[in-house]
Write a protein that holds these residues in place. Sequence first.
Motif, PDB file in Angstrom:
ATOM      1  N   ARG A   1       0.833  -1.205   0.000  1.00 29.59           N
ATOM      2  CA  ARG A   1       0.000   0.000   0.000  1.00 29.59           C
ATOM      3  C   ARG A   1       0.863   1.249   0.000  1.00 29.59           C
ATOM      4  NH1 ARG A   1      -3.408  -0.311   4.702  1.00 29.59           N
ATOM      5  NH2 ARG A   1      -2.648  -2.398   5.136  1.00 29.59           N
TER       6      ARG A   1
ATOM      7  N   GLN B   1      -4.566  -9.560  -0.378  1.00 36.29           N
ATOM      8  CA  GLN B   1      -4.771  -9.244  -1.784  1.00 36.29           C
ATOM      9  C   GLN B   1      -6.111  -8.567  -1.986  1.00 36.29           C
ATOM     10  OE1 GLN B   1      -3.820 -12.119  -5.180  1.00 36.29           O
ATOM     11  NE2 GLN B   1      -6.015 -12.347  -4.973  1.00 36.29           N
ATOM     12  N   GLN B   2      -7.139  -9.106  -1.368  1.00 35.07           N
ATOM     13  CA  GLN B   2      -8.463  -8.534  -1.551  1.00 35.07           C
ATOM     14  C   GLN B   2      -8.510  -7.120  -0.990  1.00 35.07           C
ATOM     15  OE1 GLN B   2     -11.828 -10.061   0.627  1.00 35.07           O
ATOM     16  NE2 GLN B   2     -12.910 -10.393  -1.297  1.00 35.07           N
ATOM     17  N   GLU B   3      -7.830  -6.931   0.123  1.00 34.59           N
ATOM     18  CA  GLU B   3      -7.838  -5.603   0.730  1.00 34.59           C
ATOM     19  C   GLU B   3      -7.103  -4.592  -0.144  1.00 34.59           C
ATOM     20  OE1 GLU B   3      -6.270  -6.655   4.479  1.00 34.59           O
ATOM     21  OE2 GLU B   3      -8.110  -7.643   5.104  1.00 34.59           O
TER      22      GLU B   3
ATOM     23  N   ALA C   1      -9.293  -3.703  -3.084  1.00 35.29           N
ATOM     24  CA  ALA C   1     -10.349  -2.776  -2.679  1.00 35.29           C
ATOM     25  C   ALA C   1      -9.775  -1.378  -2.524  1.00 35.29           C
ATOM     26  CB  ALA C   1     -10.985  -3.250  -1.374  1.00 35.29           C
TER      27      ALA C   1
ATOM     28  N   LYS D   1      -9.320   0.184  -5.881  1.00 33.79           N
ATOM     29  CA  LYS D   1     -10.615   0.620  -6.438  1.00 33.79           C
ATOM     30  C   LYS D   1     -11.033   1.933  -5.806  1.00 33.79           C
ATOM     31  CE  LYS D   1     -13.040  -3.478  -6.727  1.00 33.79           C
ATOM     32  NZ  LYS D   1     -14.133  -4.395  -6.925  1.00 33.79           N
ATOM     33  N   GLU D   2     -10.852   2.020  -4.503  1.00 35.85           N
ATOM     34  CA  GLU D   2     -11.255   3.227  -3.794  1.00 35.85           C
ATOM     35  C   GLU D   2     -10.443   4.429  -4.253  1.00 35.85           C
ATOM     36  OE1 GLU D   2     -11.243   2.617   0.433  1.00 35.85           O
ATOM     37  OE2 GLU D   2     -10.971   4.790   0.690  1.00 35.85           O
TER      38      GLU D   2
ATOM     39  N   VAL E   1     -11.178  -9.977 -13.705  1.00 41.01           N
ATOM     40  CA  VAL E   1     -12.587  -9.760 -14.057  1.00 41.01           C
ATOM     41  C   VAL E   1     -13.281  -8.961 -12.964  1.00 41.01           C
ATOM     42  CG1 VAL E   1     -14.764 -10.939 -14.428  1.00 41.01           C
ATOM     43  CG2 VAL E   1     -12.707 -11.804 -15.502  1.00 41.01           C
ATOM     44  N   GLU E   2     -12.863  -9.193 -11.729  1.00 41.16           N
ATOM     45  CA  GLU E   2     -13.473  -8.448 -10.626  1.00 41.16           C
ATOM     46  C   GLU E   2     -13.192  -6.974 -10.735  1.00 41.16           C
ATOM     47  OE1 GLU E   2     -12.967 -11.046  -6.609  1.00 41.16           O
ATOM     48  OE2 GLU E   2     -13.537  -8.951  -6.404  1.00 41.16           O
TER      49      GLU E   2
ATOM     50  N   ALA F   1     -12.261 -14.094   0.967  1.00 41.06           N
ATOM     51  CA  ALA F   1     -11.212 -13.366   0.256  1.00 41.06           C
ATOM     52  C   ALA F   1     -10.884 -13.952  -1.112  1.00 41.06           C
ATOM     53  CB  ALA F   1      -9.944 -13.328   1.108  1.00 41.06           C
TER      54      ALA F   1
ATOM     55  N   PRO G   1     -10.940 -14.554  -4.826  1.00 41.15           N
ATOM     56  CA  PRO G   1     -11.535 -13.743  -5.879  1.00 41.15           C
ATOM     57  C   PRO G   1     -12.612 -14.539  -6.618  1.00 41.15           C
ATOM     58  CG  PRO G   1      -9.167 -13.974  -6.223  1.00 41.15           C
ATOM     59  CD  PRO G   1      -9.530 -14.858  -5.099  1.00 41.15           C
ATOM     60  N   ASP G   2     -13.773 -13.933  -6.749  1.00 38.85           N
ATOM     61  CA  ASP G   2     -14.870 -14.615  -7.420  1.00 38.85           C
ATOM     62  C   ASP G   2     -15.640 -13.595  -8.237  1.00 38.85           C
ATOM     63  OD1 ASP G   2     -17.644 -16.684  -6.218  1.00 38.85           O
ATOM     64  OD2 ASP G   2     -16.910 -16.187  -8.229  1.00 38.85           O
ATOM     65  N   PRO G   3     -15.513 -13.668  -9.541  1.00 38.75           N
ATOM     66  CA  PRO G   3     -16.185 -12.655 -10.376  1.00 38.75           C
ATOM     67  C   PRO G   3     -17.683 -12.584 -10.123  1.00 38.75           C
ATOM     68  CG  PRO G   3     -14.727 -14.013 -11.688  1.00 38.75           C
ATOM     69  CD  PRO G   3     -14.776 -14.639 -10.342  1.00 38.75           C
TER      70      PRO G   3
ATOM     71  N   THR H   1     -18.554  -9.751  -7.381  1.00 40.02           N
ATOM     72  CA  THR H   1     -17.812  -8.484  -7.429  1.00 40.02           C
ATOM     73  C   THR H   1     -18.509  -7.455  -6.562  1.00 40.02           C
ATOM     74  OG1 THR H   1     -17.357  -9.023  -9.701  1.00 40.02           O
ATOM     75  CG2 THR H   1     -16.864  -6.786  -9.021  1.00 40.02           C
ATOM     76  N   GLY H   2     -17.704  -6.697  -5.850  1.00 35.86           N
ATOM     77  CA  GLY H   2     -18.282  -5.582  -5.106  1.00 35.86           C
ATOM     78  C   GLY H   2     -18.885  -5.966  -3.792  1.00 35.86           C
TER      79      GLY H   2
ATOM     80  N   TYR I   1     -17.091  -6.817  -1.176  1.00 32.16           N
ATOM     81  CA  TYR I   1     -16.130  -6.618  -0.101  1.00 32.16           C
ATOM     82  C   TYR I   1     -16.593  -5.487   0.808  1.00 32.16           C
ATOM     83  CZ  TYR I   1     -11.814  -5.249   2.208  1.00 32.16           C
ATOM     84  OH  TYR I   1     -10.868  -4.930   3.132  1.00 32.16           O
TER      85      TYR I   1
ATOM     86  N   ARG J   1     -14.884  -7.173   7.162  1.00 26.98           N
ATOM     87  CA  ARG J   1     -13.536  -7.713   7.172  1.00 26.98           C
ATOM     88  C   ARG J   1     -12.863  -7.452   8.502  1.00 26.98           C
ATOM     89  NH1 ARG J   1     -10.045  -9.197   3.413  1.00 26.98           N
ATOM     90  NH2 ARG J   1     -11.891 -10.386   2.850  1.00 26.98           N
TER      91      ARG J   1
ATOM     92  N   PRO K   1      -5.883  -2.992   7.617  1.00 25.93           N
ATOM     93  CA  PRO K   1      -6.132  -1.602   7.234  1.00 25.93           C
ATOM     94  C   PRO K   1      -7.146  -1.007   8.186  1.00 25.93           C
ATOM     95  CG  PRO K   1      -7.278  -3.094   5.777  1.00 25.93           C
ATOM     96  CD  PRO K   1      -6.486  -3.943   6.711  1.00 25.93           C
TER      97      PRO K   1
END
Lengths: 349, 317, 362
Positions: free
Chosen positions: B170, B198-200, B203, B206-207, B227-228, C277, C279-281, C284-285, C287, C292, C354
């Motif tokens: 980050r 990774q997901q964080e 995100a 994206k933000e 794709v996400e 966590a 990834p799954d298309p 999406t969105g 999260y 978390r 975070p």
Amino acid sequence: MTTSIATTASTVAGETLAGGTGTIAGMPDGGTGLPPGASVRRPNRTLLHGLLTNKKAMTGAAILFIFIALALLAPVLYPDNPSKITGMASQEPDAEFWLGTTAKGQDVLALTIHGARSSLFVGLTVGFASTFIGILVGLASAYFGKFIDEALSLTTNVFLLLPGLPLLVILAAFLPPGLGTVILVLVVTGWAGSARVLRSQALSIRSKDFVAAAVVTGERPLRIMFREILPNMASIVMGTLLACIIYGIGAQAGLEFLGLGDVSTVSWGNNLYWAGNEGALLTGSWWVFVPSGLCIALVAFSLSLINYAVDEVTNPRLRKIQVRKIKVRKIKKSRPAHKPAQPGKRASA
Amino acid sequence: MTVSQTSFGSHEPVLEIKDLTVKYRGDTRSTTAVDRVSFSIGTGEIFGLAGESGCGKSTIANAIMRLLRDPAEIAGGSIRFGGKDVLAMKQEELRRFRWQDVAMVFQSAMNSLNPVMTIGDQIVDIYTTHAGYTRKESLRRAAELLELVRIDPARLKSYPHQLSGGMRQRAVIAMAVALKPSLLILDEPTTALDVVVQQEIMAQIKELQRELGFSVLFITHDMSLMVELSHRMAVMYGGRIVETAKARDIHAAPQHPYTQALMGAFPPLTGPRVPLRGLADGVKFSNIADLEEASPGHFVSPLPADQKAAVLQGAQP
Amino acid sequence: MSTPVSARPATALNTPDLTNGEAPALEVKGLVKDFHSGGLFSRASVRALGGVDLTIRRGEIVALVGESGSGKSTLARCIARLEKPTAGRILLNGTDVLKRDRFQASREYRSQLQMVFQDPFGSLNPVHRIEHFLTRSLTLHGKAGTPAQLRTRLDGLMTTVGLTPDMLNSYPHELSGGQRQRVAIARALAVEPEVILADEPTSMLDVSVRIGILNLMRQLRDKQGISMLYITHDLASARYLADRIAVMFAGELVEEGESLDLLANPAHPYTRLLVSAVPDPARTGSYDPRERAALRAAVMESSSCAFDGDPEQRCSAAEPVRHRVGDPANEHWVRCHLYRPPASAASHALSAEPRTENKASA
């Protein structure tokens, strides 16, 4: 324009240079990661081939070869004892004695050529012996680790710390004079350096998965050390060997110059000793000491050349310098339209 | 005045690449890493470039930033950023271009942070060097920047090794957006990270993108991730693009067998176990043809008949 | 030894006994591994494994899932006896091998348990040909026979793993990553093992090649009845390949059960964290940073356990007791949520969350 599988395969090389992950997507035919037509060789054979085409290696090898040839042919060229007095004392080089005579009246050229035998013999013996001990110690340290590593490392460090020259002098002074003593003394003071280098290389190979795989397969330690780890150290062993040979020749000359070598043999170092003893330096009879000194320097130089060449061949980055220079010229001539990718700058790290 | 500071109409793509070709000159022959690749990225768009190792995607990223070194060289094509020719830029212009117009987060960048400088110093460096701010002003902005990526500003005083992998990444992303570039290139930004982190990070990206409005060139081999995140994407193989369309469209209906193989390589997390095939051994794609429009906005490289047959054959388990 | 399931409730540290009389292929009991840290004279140590119990039955693939730093590779290395466990037992076919071969693994052990490593580029010695690896495996365990028999065996091995016998003459660098990994599997198969440990065998391979390797592993289980421990951080591939999944966090197992059931009904907060966590298309969105953060907090320290009131097992914050989840046939258990993971290991595993959106709420 076609994009054949060959191009795909060879983009891996490019990708890894740019920092990619380096795996190759499913390949068909035995899947080489190389363009077709590129020969595929074992890593060690590539080393040999690389050396055979390298200018430095060839130059060094040529010089070394000349000296070895001279050493072997000495009894043929000068069948008599070179220490025999055959001429007038301190004669300058002339048609009869190409390198003149010593203060005693001996043929300098004969002494020099015969000197090669002892110096090279001792140098090579010391080189191989030190490297061999270094390999044993390095491999054992790396493979067994823990206590054995601690013990061997401690011993190595002690020998490294002992001041070399005083130790040489003391040992040489106390042991009976002779070539054997010289060799023994030089090996005792010289093995530690190579042991340290070889240990660290062996350690890094030891941590690789293929060693763990060999352990899990059930291989015995000796076999793993000599058939799995050692072959991967070929280039550094070679470099160490060359360094040890240079050390052997130089240190022997040093010992002998101090009069601690085997004074009865003919060698470059002893030639220098006698030159000093007989005042050749004082009288300015350069032809007495320059040849032997020059020979030592040339042999060391040739070995260093080979050493550099081994480095170059095993580390491709060092080779790029030649390629780039040629390329810059080509670009300037043929493609003014496109700006070349920073020709002057070297790739760093 | 950087290119980003001049306003350009929303119809003008931020990045336009046409027929880009990059070759690596070896000792005996040269190989083509990127072969006549064309695509464009609009303002505020996230464009994904997918493909496996060796397909040329990292090379393209380096080409855009003009970071290619010997033996790589750009052998053809053009790169235009906001209308300006990137390949023709001179040194000074290039310096401003890099980091102020386009910034890049390299693969494993988090491991390439300078270990002997604090994070704060490294960010301040960016500001003092490129934007000419004073140290005090730079520190203030650096704190703001860390807040933006949800790192406690107190961490300005930390060294990289004191931060976790996710935090370092980050921080690296923060450094990349410090000068508010118009285009951010992410080269495998999360490969070395755990799936949770990774997901964080994704995100977070994206933000940031929503807040700052930059475009993104997102390079990865992880199709699900792509794709996400992406709006549009392209799939590369052997230096060429084999398919490009909106991410959703490619996910829903991949046309090219290679894309299908990539999509099919991810086992589902729900539903019954279904045997998957991936790319069968022995299937290769050569002579990849130029893209053709298969349906509106969806471009595919058509397969010659004999290759189609080979793929179908190879696909038998 | 075995009693019907209904008669024996699940006890704190044992899973229900469903062995149907046959000794499991591999059993790990209470495995502990500490690594010595600090200088030569320091006593400090890092606990990589804190008492792991794992059972693999014959012909079963168990996936060990966890993030980096969870200790899964350490567990594999301990079982393969590349590391010396600090405490615990390893039973192969019922025999405690740590006791039987105290100082190093015996040839017999090596012929029963093999390992496939993560890095296809590093696990094959670049100076040897492919033939060498397979031949050594065969020779060391007396399976080589005459040159003709050896040839047949080599060819057979190559074909089994989906390679052609002409690759025997190649060097590792001439093969692709997927092919090298197949060679590694062939090398393991050569000794005819009962158990194969696969340490992240596909994580360094290209995506399109991974499925092929996983399919090969399935085949080996189906056709040859080889048990496997499949170590991975990828939940999806674990679900695809394994019969059972065990989830590891900070050196300890937190949940285990039949694959489909475990992922459909994750009971431990850490498992739920992992599942959310991936990834799954399709989602999406979805999260949510607040959710978390809540999950993360629950992993590190929970104030309540979802299984409070479990008739078979009382909750405990001091001991890692296990609760049964759902249908007993799935053998799905979860560790009590109240149990706190050891501080140092856990903080390392799930570090640096975070901050959540609203500073006021943090």
